[in-house]
Scaffold this motif. Structure first.
Motif, PDB file in Angstrom:
ATOM      1  N   SER A  11       0.839  -1.213   0.000  1.00  0.00           N
ATOM      2  CA  SER A  11       0.000   0.000   0.000  1.00  0.00           C
ATOM      3  C   SER A  11       0.868   1.255   0.000  1.00  0.00           C
ATOM      4  N   TYR A  31       4.687 -11.438   0.256  1.00  0.00           N
ATOM      5  CA  TYR A  31       4.371 -12.466   1.271  1.00  0.00           C
ATOM      6  C   TYR A  31       3.422 -13.531   0.759  1.00  0.00           C
ATOM      7  N   LYS A  32       2.870 -13.351  -0.436  1.00  0.00           N
ATOM      8  CA  LYS A  32       1.932 -14.360  -0.964  1.00  0.00           C
ATOM      9  C   LYS A  32       2.743 -15.412  -1.730  1.00  0.00           C
TER      10      LYS A  32
END
Ligand SMILES: Cc1ncc(COP(=O)(O)O)c(C=O)c1O
Length: 424
Positions: free
Chosen positions: A106, A243-244
């Motif tokens: 973000s 992180y995915k």
């Protein structure tokens, strides 16, 4: 030829999988005496075993060398973010100078919108998909307000036009043809988080640019999932988290892409910090900010080494596995899941994600027939027996077989567990 609905078939597929050894490089969470069937790489990828050693290396260098670790560590911290540049670029199909690992998703979207969302009285809108990830919606809404515009008139949210809540290219083309002259920025997902729909980035860029719009991508669900050609797509910018599918740990350092044609855009507004300053003169500590060319010029702070170490480890694995090979396995693995669900669980799970391999990645979003209550019951049952997917309101279970560590046996186990549950 074994019966494709048998466990033997899953074993045969696993035995023939050229990427099967990569699974041993991960910690697979335990369930009782066995391992979980972990399908949540769309949310948090698993931990590569080598991460622990990489973190300990940095802790040791810090203990041993103090500030000298910037220059004399095993992986010196001063140029550290450069150690992930090549592998990051390869992962998203960019030139090395077009990518940088920094911040979180973000934050990067905001920093890039500061530079690439430049509304005018006539062209002020941002186009996103209806039902976008809330953080993206908050980000664009706040950017619109920050520039003195009103989201009621300056935020365009394109509604799904296909039966399962997916969006056709025709709908994107239509909204751009009708409202393109109002649109300053198109911010589009590479893969939509709820439906798992993948988009043709190059075509979206073409349509957006034909209307004079700036175009950026949120690749949270696409990076490490699909082979991307960001440079060739012509997008102005992109950002993603690690992180995915990129398995770099909770809250991992994210990625950003700025197209080469903006590499030297010194006049473009941006928020500045010393790590974005021209590397050659950064340590003269002068008062005037001179951006370093390329994506590096958008950095603010010196990078958090302990958070970057897992990114380095993980991207090295992607280099070894190769995105093309990963994608080939991913298509087979998700295709296998799709076939088993359609043939064996059609009365229980309705697949929301498009069936065409070109319009999806690893993830299948599964609407549970019978509504929310039944869906929650199934989801909780699966979790209780160590089958980990994730839940999206009101009635969707997301299951994402990740080709680096999931097996055909995992997929078979999931389908078998739902069959048992249904028989009750
Ligand atoms: C599509 C999308 N956008 C934005 C975010 C927010 O990411 P972060 O908290 O890393 O800024 C996520 C997180 O899952 C996401 O999936």
């Amino acid at each position: 030829m074994t019966d494709i609905f048998s466990e033997d078939h899953a074993r045969t597929l696993d035995a023939a999988d050229p990427l099967r050894d990569f699974r041993d490089e991960f910690h697979i969470p335990r369930h009782g005496a066995g391992e979980q069937l972990y399908f949540c790489g769309n949310s948090l990828g698993l931990q590569p075993k080598a991460v622990r050693g990489a973190l300990i290396d940095e802790l040791d260098d810090w203990a041993r060398l103090g500030v000298e670790g910037h220059f004399h560590g095993k992986h010196p911290w001063m140029p550290y973010h450069g150690f992930v540049r090549e592998s990051l670029a390869a992962c998203v199909g960019a030139l090395p100078s077009e990518v940088v690992a920094m911040n979180s998703l973000s934050v990067n979207l905001h920093l890039l919108m500061v530079s690439f969302y430049r509304p005018t009285a006539q062209r002020h809108a941002i186009l996103i998909e209806a039902g976008a990830f809330p953080s993206d919606r908050y980000a664009v809404e706040s950017q619109i307000r920050f520039h003195g515009f009103d989201p009621k008139t300056s935020l365009i949210e394109l509604e799904a036009d296909e039966a399962n809540g997916t969006i056709s290219m025709e709908a994107i083309e239509r909204v751009l043809a009708e409202r393109g002259q109002e649109i300053a920025l198109v911010l589009w997902p590479g893969v939509q988080y709820r439906t798992g729909q993948a988009f043709d980035l190059r075509e979206i860029v073409r349509l957006a640019q034909a209307q004079g719009c700036t175009i950026g991508f949120d690749l949270a669900h696409a990076a490490g999932n699909l082979p991307l050609q960001l440079h060739d797509s012509g997008a102005d910018f992109a950002a993603w988290c690690s992180y995915k599918y990129l398995n770099s740990g909770p809250g991992a350092i994210a990625g950003a892409f700025v197209h080469d044609r903006h590499a030297d855009s010194r006049g473009r507004p941006r928020f500045a910090g010393w790590w974005g300053h021209d590397q050659a003169t950064r340590f003269r500590m002068g008062p005037e900010f001179v951006p370093t060319p390329g994506a590096d010029g958008w950095q603010l702070s010196n990078p958090p080494i302990l958070a970057l170490a897992p990114v380095r480890v993980s991207l090295d694995m992607f280099q070894r596995a190769d995105m093309t090979q990963l994608r080939a396995k991913s298509e087979k693995l998700t295709g296998y899941l799709e076939t088993l669900i359609r043939e064996r669980l059609g009365d229980t799970l309705h697949i929301v994600t498009p069936s065409e391999p070109g319009r999806r990645g690893c993830q299948l979003s599964l609407r549970v027939v019978g509504g929310r209550e039944r869906g929650r019951t199934l989801f909780e049952h699966l979790s209780s027996i160590g089958i980990i997917g994730d839940w999206r309101e009101p009635d969707v279970i997301r299951i994402s077989p990740a080709p680096l560590y999931n097996t055909y046996g995992d997929v078979f186990g999931f389908v078998q567990a739902v069959q048992h549950w249904r028989r009750g």
